[in-house]
Design a protein around this motif. Sequence first.
Motif, PDB file in Angstrom:
ATOM      1  N   ILE A   1       0.847  -1.191   0.000  1.00  0.00           N
ATOM      2  CA  ILE A   1       0.000   0.000   0.000  1.00  0.00           C
ATOM      3  C   ILE A   1       0.886   1.246   0.000  1.00  0.00           C
ATOM      4  O   ILE A   1       1.767   1.392   0.842  1.00  0.00           O
ATOM      5  CB  ILE A   1      -0.949  -0.002   1.216  1.00  0.00           C
ATOM      6  CG1 ILE A   1      -1.815  -1.268   1.202  1.00  0.00           C
ATOM      7  CG2 ILE A   1      -1.805   1.257   1.222  1.00  0.00           C
ATOM      8  CD1 ILE A   1      -2.639  -1.469   2.456  1.00  0.00           C
ATOM      9  N   ILE A   2       0.631   2.123  -0.947  1.00  0.00           N
ATOM     10  CA  ILE A   2       1.407   3.359  -1.086  1.00  0.00           C
ATOM     11  C   ILE A   2       0.974   4.379  -0.037  1.00  0.00           C
ATOM     12  O   ILE A   2      -0.206   4.527   0.252  1.00  0.00           O
ATOM     13  CB  ILE A   2       1.220   3.962  -2.494  1.00  0.00           C
ATOM     14  CG1 ILE A   2       1.818   3.033  -3.544  1.00  0.00           C
ATOM     15  CG2 ILE A   2       1.851   5.348  -2.594  1.00  0.00           C
ATOM     16  CD1 ILE A   2       1.583   3.490  -4.973  1.00  0.00           C
ATOM     17  N   GLY A   3       1.966   5.094   0.502  1.00  0.00           N
ATOM     18  CA  GLY A   3       1.683   6.242   1.345  1.00  0.00           C
ATOM     19  C   GLY A   3       1.839   6.023   2.832  1.00  0.00           C
ATOM     20  O   GLY A   3       1.695   6.967   3.596  1.00  0.00           O
ATOM     21  N   LEU A   4       2.126   4.782   3.251  1.00  0.00           N
ATOM     22  CA  LEU A   4       2.247   4.545   4.673  1.00  0.00           C
ATOM     23  C   LEU A   4       3.328   3.521   4.979  1.00  0.00           C
ATOM     24  O   LEU A   4       3.734   2.736   4.117  1.00  0.00           O
ATOM     25  CB  LEU A   4       0.930   4.069   5.280  1.00  0.00           C
ATOM     26  CG  LEU A   4       0.547   2.598   5.108  1.00  0.00           C
ATOM     27  CD1 LEU A   4      -0.425   2.192   6.166  1.00  0.00           C
ATOM     28  CD2 LEU A   4      -0.019   2.346   3.754  1.00  0.00           C
ATOM     29  N   ASP A   5       3.784   3.564   6.211  1.00  0.00           N
ATOM     30  CA  ASP A   5       4.675   2.551   6.758  1.00  0.00           C
ATOM     31  C   ASP A   5       4.018   2.063   8.037  1.00  0.00           C
ATOM     32  O   ASP A   5       3.709   2.857   8.928  1.00  0.00           O
ATOM     33  CB  ASP A   5       6.052   3.138   7.065  1.00  0.00           C
ATOM     34  CG  ASP A   5       6.952   2.128   7.758  1.00  0.00           C
ATOM     35  OD1 ASP A   5       6.982   0.960   7.320  1.00  0.00           O
ATOM     36  OD2 ASP A   5       7.621   2.502   8.736  1.00  0.00           O
ATOM     37  N   ALA A   6       3.777   0.771   8.093  1.00  0.00           N
ATOM     38  CA  ALA A   6       3.184   0.173   9.287  1.00  0.00           C
ATOM     39  C   ALA A   6       4.256  -0.655   9.990  1.00  0.00           C
ATOM     40  O   ALA A   6       5.232  -1.078   9.371  1.00  0.00           O
ATOM     41  CB  ALA A   6       1.994  -0.707   8.902  1.00  0.00           C
ATOM     42  N   PRO A   7       4.084  -0.910  11.273  1.00  0.00           N
ATOM     43  CA  PRO A   7       5.063  -1.728  12.003  1.00  0.00           C
ATOM     44  C   PRO A   7       5.174  -3.124  11.394  1.00  0.00           C
ATOM     45  O   PRO A   7       4.213  -3.642  10.817  1.00  0.00           O
ATOM     46  CB  PRO A   7       4.489  -1.802  13.418  1.00  0.00           C
ATOM     47  CG  PRO A   7       3.453  -0.742  13.499  1.00  0.00           C
ATOM     48  CD  PRO A   7       2.989  -0.462  12.122  1.00  0.00           C
ATOM     49  N   GLU A   8       6.361  -3.713  11.549  1.00  0.00           N
ATOM     50  CA  GLU A   8       6.599  -5.066  11.027  1.00  0.00           C
ATOM     51  C   GLU A   8       5.986  -6.094  11.963  1.00  0.00           C
ATOM     52  O   GLU A   8       5.986  -5.944  13.178  1.00  0.00           O
ATOM     53  CB  GLU A   8       8.098  -5.322  10.869  1.00  0.00           C
ATOM     54  CG  GLU A   8       8.774  -4.394   9.881  1.00  0.00           C
ATOM     55  CD  GLU A   8       8.196  -4.483   8.488  1.00  0.00           C
ATOM     56  OE1 GLU A   8       7.847  -5.595   8.044  1.00  0.00           O
ATOM     57  OE2 GLU A   8       8.089  -3.434   7.834  1.00  0.00           O
ATOM     58  N   ILE A   9       5.515  -7.166  11.364  1.00  0.00           N
ATOM     59  CA  ILE A   9       4.824  -8.205  12.123  1.00  0.00           C
ATOM     60  C   ILE A   9       5.712  -9.448  12.237  1.00  0.00           C
ATOM     61  O   ILE A   9       6.611  -9.641  11.411  1.00  0.00           O
ATOM     62  CB  ILE A   9       3.476  -8.527  11.439  1.00  0.00           C
ATOM     63  CG1 ILE A   9       2.486  -9.079  12.434  1.00  0.00           C
ATOM     64  CG2 ILE A   9       3.646  -9.419  10.241  1.00  0.00           C
ATOM     65  CD1 ILE A   9       1.059  -8.944  11.986  1.00  0.00           C
ATOM     66  N   GLY A  10       5.482 -10.243  13.245  1.00  0.00           N
ATOM     67  CA  GLY A  10       6.202 -11.516  13.389  1.00  0.00           C
ATOM     68  C   GLY A  10       7.691 -11.328  13.605  1.00  0.00           C
ATOM     69  O   GLY A  10       8.126 -10.472  14.366  1.00  0.00           O
ATOM     70  N   SER A  11       8.494 -12.107  12.868  1.00  0.00           N
ATOM     71  CA  SER A  11       9.945 -12.070  13.052  1.00  0.00           C
ATOM     72  C   SER A  11      10.567 -10.764  12.556  1.00  0.00           C
ATOM     73  O   SER A  11      11.709 -10.455  12.883  1.00  0.00           O
ATOM     74  CB  SER A  11      10.608 -13.253  12.334  1.00  0.00           C
ATOM     75  OG  SER A  11      10.368 -13.165  10.951  1.00  0.00           O
ATOM     76  N   GLY A  12       9.826  -9.973  11.796  1.00  0.00           N
ATOM     77  CA  GLY A  12      10.329  -8.683  11.331  1.00  0.00           C
ATOM     78  C   GLY A  12      10.286  -7.604  12.399  1.00  0.00           C
ATOM     79  O   GLY A  12      10.946  -6.577  12.278  1.00  0.00           O
ATOM     80  N   ALA A  13       9.503  -7.833  13.457  1.00  0.00           N
ATOM     81  CA  ALA A  13       9.396  -6.858  14.540  1.00  0.00           C
ATOM     82  C   ALA A  13      10.692  -6.855  15.350  1.00  0.00           C
ATOM     83  O   ALA A  13      11.260  -7.894  15.639  1.00  0.00           O
ATOM     84  CB  ALA A  13       8.218  -7.203  15.441  1.00  0.00           C
ATOM     85  N   ARG A  14      11.152  -5.673  15.714  1.00  0.00           N
ATOM     86  CA  ARG A  14      12.410  -5.540  16.453  1.00  0.00           C
ATOM     87  C   ARG A  14      12.222  -5.487  17.954  1.00  0.00           C
ATOM     88  O   ARG A  14      13.194  -5.524  18.700  1.00  0.00           O
ATOM     89  CB  ARG A  14      13.153  -4.298  15.981  1.00  0.00           C
ATOM     90  CG  ARG A  14      13.606  -4.435  14.547  1.00  0.00           C
ATOM     91  CD  ARG A  14      14.499  -3.305  14.143  1.00  0.00           C
ATOM     92  NE  ARG A  14      15.052  -3.582  12.822  1.00  0.00           N
ATOM     93  CZ  ARG A  14      15.348  -2.662  11.941  1.00  0.00           C
ATOM     94  NH1 ARG A  14      15.174  -1.396  12.245  1.00  0.00           N
ATOM     95  NH2 ARG A  14      15.836  -2.995  10.774  1.00  0.00           N
ATOM     96  N   CYS A  15      10.982  -5.370  18.401  1.00  0.00           N
ATOM     97  CA  CYS A  15      10.704  -5.349  19.840  1.00  0.00           C
ATOM     98  C   CYS A  15       9.236  -5.716  20.055  1.00  0.00           C
ATOM     99  O   CYS A  15       8.450  -5.770  19.113  1.00  0.00           O
ATOM    100  CB  CYS A  15      11.015  -3.976  20.437  1.00  0.00           C
ATOM    101  SG  CYS A  15      10.011  -2.654  19.752  1.00  0.00           S
ATOM    102  N   ALA A  16       8.881  -5.947  21.295  1.00  0.00           N
ATOM    103  CA  ALA A  16       7.512  -6.361  21.621  1.00  0.00           C
ATOM    104  C   ALA A  16       6.497  -5.273  21.290  1.00  0.00           C
ATOM    105  O   ALA A  16       5.394  -5.574  20.825  1.00  0.00           O
ATOM    106  CB  ALA A  16       7.423  -6.739  23.098  1.00  0.00           C
ATOM    107  N   SER A  17       6.860  -4.004  21.509  1.00  0.00           N
ATOM    108  CA  SER A  17       5.896  -2.935  21.218  1.00  0.00           C
ATOM    109  C   SER A  17       5.629  -2.826  19.717  1.00  0.00           C
ATOM    110  O   SER A  17       4.501  -2.539  19.302  1.00  0.00           O
ATOM    111  CB  SER A  17       6.372  -1.592  21.785  1.00  0.00           C
ATOM    112  OG  SER A  17       7.552  -1.166  21.166  1.00  0.00           O
TER     113      SER A  17
END
Length: 149
Positions: free
Chosen positions: A65-81
């Motif tokens: 999706i163009i125009g946004l950056d959402a947090p990474e999910i699963g193993s791509g997440a760098r922290c619990a938050s």
Amino acid sequence: MRWRLARMMRERSGLAGLGLAFLLIAGSMAFEEYGHLLKATEPAIGNYSIHDGDTITIEGERIRIIGLDAPEIGSGARCASEASAAIAARNRLSDLLADAEITLRRDGTDRYGRTLAYIYADGRDVAKLLIREKLARPYDGGHREGWCR
């Protein structure tokens, strides 16, 4: 008298040239920002799935999706938050698309081969909605900020 008239005409033509240059620059900037709106939207036909807050799949076609950056999910997440924020963004995107008329406006591909597209749910830009709700950030392809605090 004629001399003064000729001078006034030269000055005015210079101003007209500056005005024209301004209009060309402003028009170019507006086209860069809003030119995608000239492309037609098309209905999203078929089954879809939601990977995270900024990537969906429609009939096997992965769409960023163009125009946004959402947090990474699963193993791509760098922290619990980031992981919990990613789940919230994905769930909200799911809510927006559920039972909605989904349309999209394709605009090329990214370096991973995903289709880049603006996605609309009942005519509403889902990127803008997720950003307004603070579940995603504006993104234009440049540097992205991290999601961990």
